[in-house]
Design a protein around this motif. Structure first.
Motif, mmCIF file in Angstrom:
data_model
loop_
_atom_site.group_PDB
_atom_site.id
_atom_site.type_symbol
_atom_site.label_atom_id
_atom_site.label_comp_id
_atom_site.label_asym_id
_atom_site.label_seq_id
_atom_site.Cartn_x
_atom_site.Cartn_y
_atom_site.Cartn_z
ATOM 1 N N ARG A 1 -12.388 -1.481 7.969
ATOM 2 C CA ARG A 1 -11.036 -1.539 8.547
ATOM 3 C C ARG A 1 -9.949 -1.479 7.474
ATOM 4 N NH1 ARG A 1 -9.343 -5.991 11.059
ATOM 5 N NH2 ARG A 1 -10.692 -7.429 9.882
ATOM 6 N N PHE A 2 -10.208 -2.053 6.327
ATOM 7 C CA PHE A 2 -9.232 -2.102 5.236
ATOM 8 C C PHE A 2 -9.652 -1.149 4.121
ATOM 9 C CE2 PHE A 2 -7.524 -6.738 5.814
ATOM 10 C CZ PHE A 2 -7.307 -6.470 7.161
ATOM 11 N N ASP A 3 -8.650 -0.627 3.432
ATOM 12 C CA ASP A 3 -8.915 0.268 2.307
ATOM 13 C C ASP A 3 -7.971 -0.080 1.165
ATOM 14 O OD1 ASP A 3 -8.082 3.427 1.198
ATOM 15 O OD2 ASP A 3 -10.127 2.668 1.062
ATOM 16 N N ILE A 4 -8.517 -0.394 0.009
ATOM 17 C CA ILE A 4 -7.703 -0.703 -1.153
ATOM 18 C C ILE A 4 -7.650 0.522 -2.061
ATOM 19 C CG2 ILE A 4 -9.647 -1.686 -2.457
ATOM 20 C CD1 ILE A 4 -7.639 -3.727 -3.633
ATOM 21 N N SER A 5 -6.482 0.772 -2.613
ATOM 22 C CA SER A 5 -6.320 1.902 -3.532
ATOM 23 C C SER A 5 -5.273 1.530 -4.577
ATOM 24 C CB SER A 5 -5.903 3.165 -2.778
ATOM 25 O OG SER A 5 -4.657 2.981 -2.121
ATOM 26 N N ARG A 6 -5.174 2.334 -5.609
ATOM 27 C CA ARG A 6 -4.184 2.067 -6.646
ATOM 28 C C ARG A 6 -3.664 3.370 -7.211
ATOM 29 N NH1 ARG A 6 -6.999 -1.491 -10.995
ATOM 30 N NH2 ARG A 6 -5.049 -1.183 -12.154
ATOM 31 N N ASP A 7 -2.440 3.308 -7.712
ATOM 32 C CA ASP A 7 -1.820 4.432 -8.392
ATOM 33 C C ASP A 7 -1.355 3.897 -9.745
ATOM 34 O OD1 ASP A 7 -0.172 6.429 -9.380
ATOM 35 O OD2 ASP A 7 0.607 6.972 -7.408
ATOM 36 N N ASN A 8 -2.129 4.154 -10.769
ATOM 37 C CA ASN A 8 -1.795 3.603 -12.083
ATOM 38 C C ASN A 8 -0.509 4.201 -12.650
ATOM 39 O OD1 ASN A 8 -3.995 1.893 -12.049
ATOM 40 N ND2 ASN A 8 -5.301 3.258 -13.245
ATOM 41 N N ALA A 9 -0.162 5.414 -12.243
ATOM 42 C CA ALA A 9 1.089 6.023 -12.704
ATOM 43 C C ALA A 9 2.302 5.282 -12.148
ATOM 44 C CB ALA A 9 1.136 7.485 -12.309
ATOM 45 N N LYS A 10 2.133 4.653 -10.981
ATOM 46 C CA LYS A 10 3.222 3.913 -10.345
ATOM 47 C C LYS A 10 3.064 2.407 -10.489
ATOM 48 C CE LYS A 10 4.186 7.451 -6.855
ATOM 49 N NZ LYS A 10 4.277 7.754 -5.401
ATOM 50 N N ASN A 11 2.027 1.971 -11.200
ATOM 51 C CA ASN A 11 1.764 0.533 -11.351
ATOM 52 C C ASN A 11 1.718 -0.176 -10.004
ATOM 53 O OD1 ASN A 11 1.759 0.938 -14.102
ATOM 54 N ND2 ASN A 11 3.319 -0.599 -14.560
ATOM 55 N N THR A 12 1.055 0.430 -9.048
ATOM 56 C CA THR A 12 1.050 -0.108 -7.693
ATOM 57 C C THR A 12 -0.355 -0.095 -7.113
ATOM 58 O OG1 THR A 12 3.318 0.675 -7.342
ATOM 59 C CG2 THR A 12 2.044 0.118 -5.384
ATOM 60 N N VAL A 13 -0.666 -1.160 -6.384
ATOM 61 C CA VAL A 13 -1.914 -1.232 -5.638
ATOM 62 C C VAL A 13 -1.562 -1.377 -4.162
ATOM 63 C CG1 VAL A 13 -2.121 -3.744 -5.938
ATOM 64 C CG2 VAL A 13 -4.152 -2.374 -5.449
ATOM 65 N N TYR A 14 -2.373 -0.784 -3.319
ATOM 66 C CA TYR A 14 -2.105 -0.751 -1.888
ATOM 67 C C TYR A 14 -3.278 -1.374 -1.115
ATOM 68 C CZ TYR A 14 1.106 2.871 -3.536
ATOM 69 O OH TYR A 14 2.072 3.551 -4.226
ATOM 70 N N LEU A 15 -2.962 -1.875 0.063
ATOM 71 C CA LEU A 15 -3.996 -2.313 0.993
ATOM 72 C C LEU A 15 -3.644 -1.748 2.363
ATOM 73 C CD1 LEU A 15 -6.595 -4.020 1.253
ATOM 74 C CD2 LEU A 15 -5.143 -5.870 2.115
ATOM 75 N N GLN A 16 -4.374 -0.725 2.775
ATOM 76 C CA GLN A 16 -4.206 -0.153 4.103
ATOM 77 C C GLN A 16 -5.064 -0.955 5.068
ATOM 78 O OE1 GLN A 16 -2.209 2.467 5.216
ATOM 79 N NE2 GLN A 16 -2.908 1.804 7.247
ATOM 80 N N MET A 17 -4.420 -1.516 6.063
ATOM 81 C CA MET A 17 -5.119 -2.374 7.023
ATOM 82 C C MET A 17 -5.046 -1.737 8.402
ATOM 83 S SD MET A 17 -3.815 -6.121 5.710
ATOM 84 C CE MET A 17 -2.135 -5.861 6.255
ATOM 85 N N ASN A 18 -6.188 -1.380 8.943
ATOM 86 C CA ASN A 18 -6.278 -0.762 10.258
ATOM 87 C C ASN A 18 -7.050 -1.666 11.211
ATOM 88 O OD1 ASN A 18 -5.020 1.619 9.232
ATOM 89 N ND2 ASN A 18 -7.002 2.322 8.461
ATOM 90 N N SER A 19 -6.926 -1.389 12.492
ATOM 91 C CA SER A 19 -7.633 -2.168 13.514
ATOM 92 C C SER A 19 -7.447 -3.664 13.293
ATOM 93 C CB SER A 19 -9.125 -1.811 13.509
ATOM 94 O OG SER A 19 -9.313 -0.430 13.741
ATOM 95 N N LEU A 20 -6.225 -4.053 13.072
ATOM 96 C CA LEU A 20 -5.945 -5.447 12.759
ATOM 97 C C LEU A 20 -6.268 -6.357 13.934
ATOM 98 C CD1 LEU A 20 -2.693 -4.923 10.728
ATOM 99 C CD2 LEU A 20 -4.672 -6.210 9.929
ATOM 100 N N LYS A 21 -6.714 -7.565 13.595
ATOM 101 C CA LYS A 21 -7.093 -8.562 14.581
ATOM 102 C C LYS A 21 -6.255 -9.825 14.356
ATOM 103 C CE LYS A 21 -11.895 -6.968 14.200
ATOM 104 N NZ LYS A 21 -13.289 -7.378 13.910
ATOM 105 N N PRO A 22 -6.119 -10.650 15.360
ATOM 106 C CA PRO A 22 -5.369 -11.902 15.175
ATOM 107 C C PRO A 22 -5.912 -12.755 14.030
ATOM 108 C CG PRO A 22 -5.669 -11.490 17.497
ATOM 109 C CD PRO A 22 -6.464 -10.435 16.776
ATOM 110 N N GLU A 23 -7.211 -12.702 13.782
ATOM 111 C CA GLU A 23 -7.784 -13.494 12.696
ATOM 112 C C GLU A 23 -7.432 -12.948 11.316
ATOM 113 O OE1 GLU A 23 -9.397 -12.223 15.362
ATOM 114 O OE2 GLU A 23 -11.425 -11.537 14.810
ATOM 115 N N ASP A 24 -6.794 -11.794 11.253
ATOM 116 C CA ASP A 24 -6.294 -11.275 9.968
ATOM 117 C C ASP A 24 -4.939 -11.886 9.599
ATOM 118 O OD1 ASP A 24 -7.543 -8.083 10.970
ATOM 119 O OD2 ASP A 24 -8.443 -9.424 9.484
ATOM 120 N N THR A 25 -4.375 -12.651 10.489
ATOM 121 C CA THR A 25 -3.075 -13.279 10.243
ATOM 122 C C THR A 25 -3.131 -14.215 9.044
ATOM 123 O OG1 THR A 25 -2.365 -13.128 12.542
ATOM 124 C CG2 THR A 25 -1.357 -14.859 11.209
ATOM 125 N N GLY A 26 -2.105 -14.123 8.214
ATOM 126 C CA GLY A 26 -2.026 -15.003 7.058
ATOM 127 C C GLY A 26 -1.029 -14.477 6.046
#
Length: 118
Positions: free
Chosen positions: A66-91
């Motif tokens: 459901r989740f996918d982590i990626s990074r772009d070192n040229a932009k000094n950024t890391v991402y977390l794509q979260m799909n099919s989110l559930k109430p238990e993902d709350t936080g």
């Protein structure tokens, strides 16, 4: 290393969000980057991490597929794509940086709230 997380919000069950974490410092590409989360009344838990070259992500079982982590070192950024989110993902979601295994991250961001309504 200073970390600034963003992208949290309120989303319905089954929805998607993408979190971003911008890092300062010229050595970003050296660090393992990760995401943790803390639900109300619970301990902070590991969610995902990614190696310095971005070739592989590691996930806790509850978010695999459901989740996918990626990074772009040229932009000094890391991402977390979260799909099919559930109430238990709350936080509150925190990004973290570490030169080692991410067992005890050296640097933490300030956190961004994710709320999934049922």
């Amino acid at each position: 290393v200073q970390l600034q997380a963003s992208g949290g919000g309120l989303v319905q069950n089954g929805g998607s969000l993408r979190l971003s974490c911008a890092a300062s410092g010229r050595t970003f590409s050296m660090y393992v980057m990760g995401w943790f989360r803390q639900a109300p009344g619970k301990d902070r838990e590991f969610v995902a991490s990614i190696r310095w070259n971005g070739d592989r992500g590691y996930y806790t079982d509850s978010v695999k597929g459901r989740f996918d982590i990626s990074r772009d070192n040229a932009k000094n950024t890391v991402y977390l794509q979260m799909n099919s989110l559930k109430p238990e993902d709350t936080g509150v979601y925190y990004c973290a940086a570490d030169l080692g295994t991410m067992a005890e991250p050296e640097y933490w961001g300030q956190g961004t709230q994710v709320t999934v309504s049922s």
